[in-house]
Design a protein around this motif. Structure first.
Motif, PDB file in Angstrom:
ATOM      1  N   MET A 155       0.824  -1.180   0.000  1.00  0.00           N
ATOM      2  CA  MET A 155       0.000   0.000   0.000  1.00  0.00           C
ATOM      3  C   MET A 155       0.876   1.254   0.000  1.00  0.00           C
ATOM      4  O   MET A 155       0.535   2.224  -0.655  1.00  0.00           O
ATOM      5  CB  MET A 155      -0.910  -0.023   1.227  1.00  0.00           C
ATOM      6  N   ILE A 156       1.977   1.191   0.704  1.00  0.00           N
ATOM      7  CA  ILE A 156       2.885   2.337   0.743  1.00  0.00           C
ATOM      8  C   ILE A 156       3.538   2.534  -0.623  1.00  0.00           C
ATOM      9  O   ILE A 156       3.652   3.665  -1.108  1.00  0.00           O
ATOM     10  CB  ILE A 156       3.938   2.153   1.853  1.00  0.00           C
ATOM     11  N   ALA A 157       3.903   1.436  -1.270  1.00  0.00           N
ATOM     12  CA  ALA A 157       4.538   1.532  -2.592  1.00  0.00           C
ATOM     13  C   ALA A 157       3.567   2.095  -3.626  1.00  0.00           C
ATOM     14  O   ALA A 157       3.947   2.943  -4.444  1.00  0.00           O
ATOM     15  CB  ALA A 157       5.042   0.159  -3.026  1.00  0.00           C
ATOM     16  N   VAL A 158       2.324   1.654  -3.598  1.00  0.00           N
ATOM     17  CA  VAL A 158       1.316   2.176  -4.526  1.00  0.00           C
ATOM     18  C   VAL A 158       1.072   3.655  -4.263  1.00  0.00           C
ATOM     19  O   VAL A 158       0.920   4.448  -5.197  1.00  0.00           O
ATOM     20  CB  VAL A 158       0.005   1.367  -4.423  1.00  0.00           C
ATOM     21  N   GLY A 159       1.059   4.050  -3.002  1.00  0.00           N
ATOM     22  CA  GLY A 159       0.897   5.458  -2.655  1.00  0.00           C
ATOM     23  C   GLY A 159       2.034   6.309  -3.196  1.00  0.00           C
ATOM     24  O   GLY A 159       1.819   7.399  -3.717  1.00  0.00           O
ATOM     25  N   LEU A 160       3.268   5.798  -3.078  1.00  0.00           N
ATOM     26  CA  LEU A 160       4.414   6.534  -3.624  1.00  0.00           C
ATOM     27  C   LEU A 160       4.346   6.650  -5.138  1.00  0.00           C
ATOM     28  O   LEU A 160       4.637   7.708  -5.713  1.00  0.00           O
ATOM     29  CB  LEU A 160       5.714   5.844  -3.222  1.00  0.00           C
ATOM     30  N   ILE A 161       3.951   5.572  -5.796  1.00  0.00           N
ATOM     31  CA  ILE A 161       3.834   5.594  -7.259  1.00  0.00           C
ATOM     32  C   ILE A 161       2.783   6.600  -7.694  1.00  0.00           C
ATOM     33  O   ILE A 161       2.991   7.392  -8.620  1.00  0.00           O
ATOM     34  CB  ILE A 161       3.528   4.188  -7.792  1.00  0.00           C
ATOM     35  N   LEU A 162       1.627   6.592  -7.018  1.00  0.00           N
ATOM     36  CA  LEU A 162       0.575   7.554  -7.361  1.00  0.00           C
ATOM     37  C   LEU A 162       1.011   8.987  -7.087  1.00  0.00           C
ATOM     38  O   LEU A 162       0.670   9.898  -7.852  1.00  0.00           O
ATOM     39  CB  LEU A 162      -0.706   7.238  -6.593  1.00  0.00           C
ATOM     40  N   LEU A 163       1.756   9.199  -6.015  1.00  0.00           N
ATOM     41  CA  LEU A 163       2.271  10.534  -5.739  1.00  0.00           C
ATOM     42  C   LEU A 163       3.194  11.005  -6.859  1.00  0.00           C
ATOM     43  O   LEU A 163       3.094  12.149  -7.319  1.00  0.00           O
ATOM     44  CB  LEU A 163       3.037  10.542  -4.415  1.00  0.00           C
ATOM     45  N   LEU A 164       4.084  10.152  -7.280  1.00  0.00           N
ATOM     46  CA  LEU A 164       5.011  10.528  -8.353  1.00  0.00           C
ATOM     47  C   LEU A 164       4.289  10.796  -9.669  1.00  0.00           C
ATOM     48  O   LEU A 164       4.568  11.789 -10.347  1.00  0.00           O
ATOM     49  CB  LEU A 164       6.063   9.432  -8.547  1.00  0.00           C
ATOM     50  N   ILE A 165       3.358   9.925 -10.022  1.00  0.00           N
ATOM     51  CA  ILE A 165       2.610  10.116 -11.274  1.00  0.00           C
ATOM     52  C   ILE A 165       1.780  11.387 -11.197  1.00  0.00           C
ATOM     53  O   ILE A 165       1.730  12.173 -12.153  1.00  0.00           O
ATOM     54  CB  ILE A 165       1.731   8.890 -11.565  1.00  0.00           C
ATOM     55  N   GLY A 166       1.123  11.606 -10.062  1.00  0.00           N
ATOM     56  CA  GLY A 166       0.315  12.819  -9.900  1.00  0.00           C
ATOM     57  C   GLY A 166       1.151  14.077  -9.940  1.00  0.00           C
ATOM     58  O   GLY A 166       0.744  15.096 -10.491  1.00  0.00           O
TER      59      GLY A 166
END
Length: 51
Positions: free
Chosen positions: A1-12
């Motif tokens: 969940m933390i990794a997906v959150g980081l990926i979404l933060l970077l993409i956003g």
């Protein structure tokens, strides 16, 4: 969940899409809370261990 959150933060951040930024922050916070609860020994979701 933390990794997906980081990926979404970077993409956003890179694309300028604010909903991805917001979802990334929410997932990071929820993942961090679950990680802390699991590491101190509290049952998360009715389970003693995350695995």
């Amino acid at each position: 969940m933390i990794a997906v959150g980081l990926i979404l933060l970077l993409i956003g951040f890179l694309t300028g899409v604010s909903i991805l930024w917001t979802l990334g922050i929410i997932l990071l916070v929820v993942g961090a809370v679950l990680w802390v609860l699991g590491s101190v020994g509290h049952a998360v979701g009715g389970r003693r261990h995350y695995w």
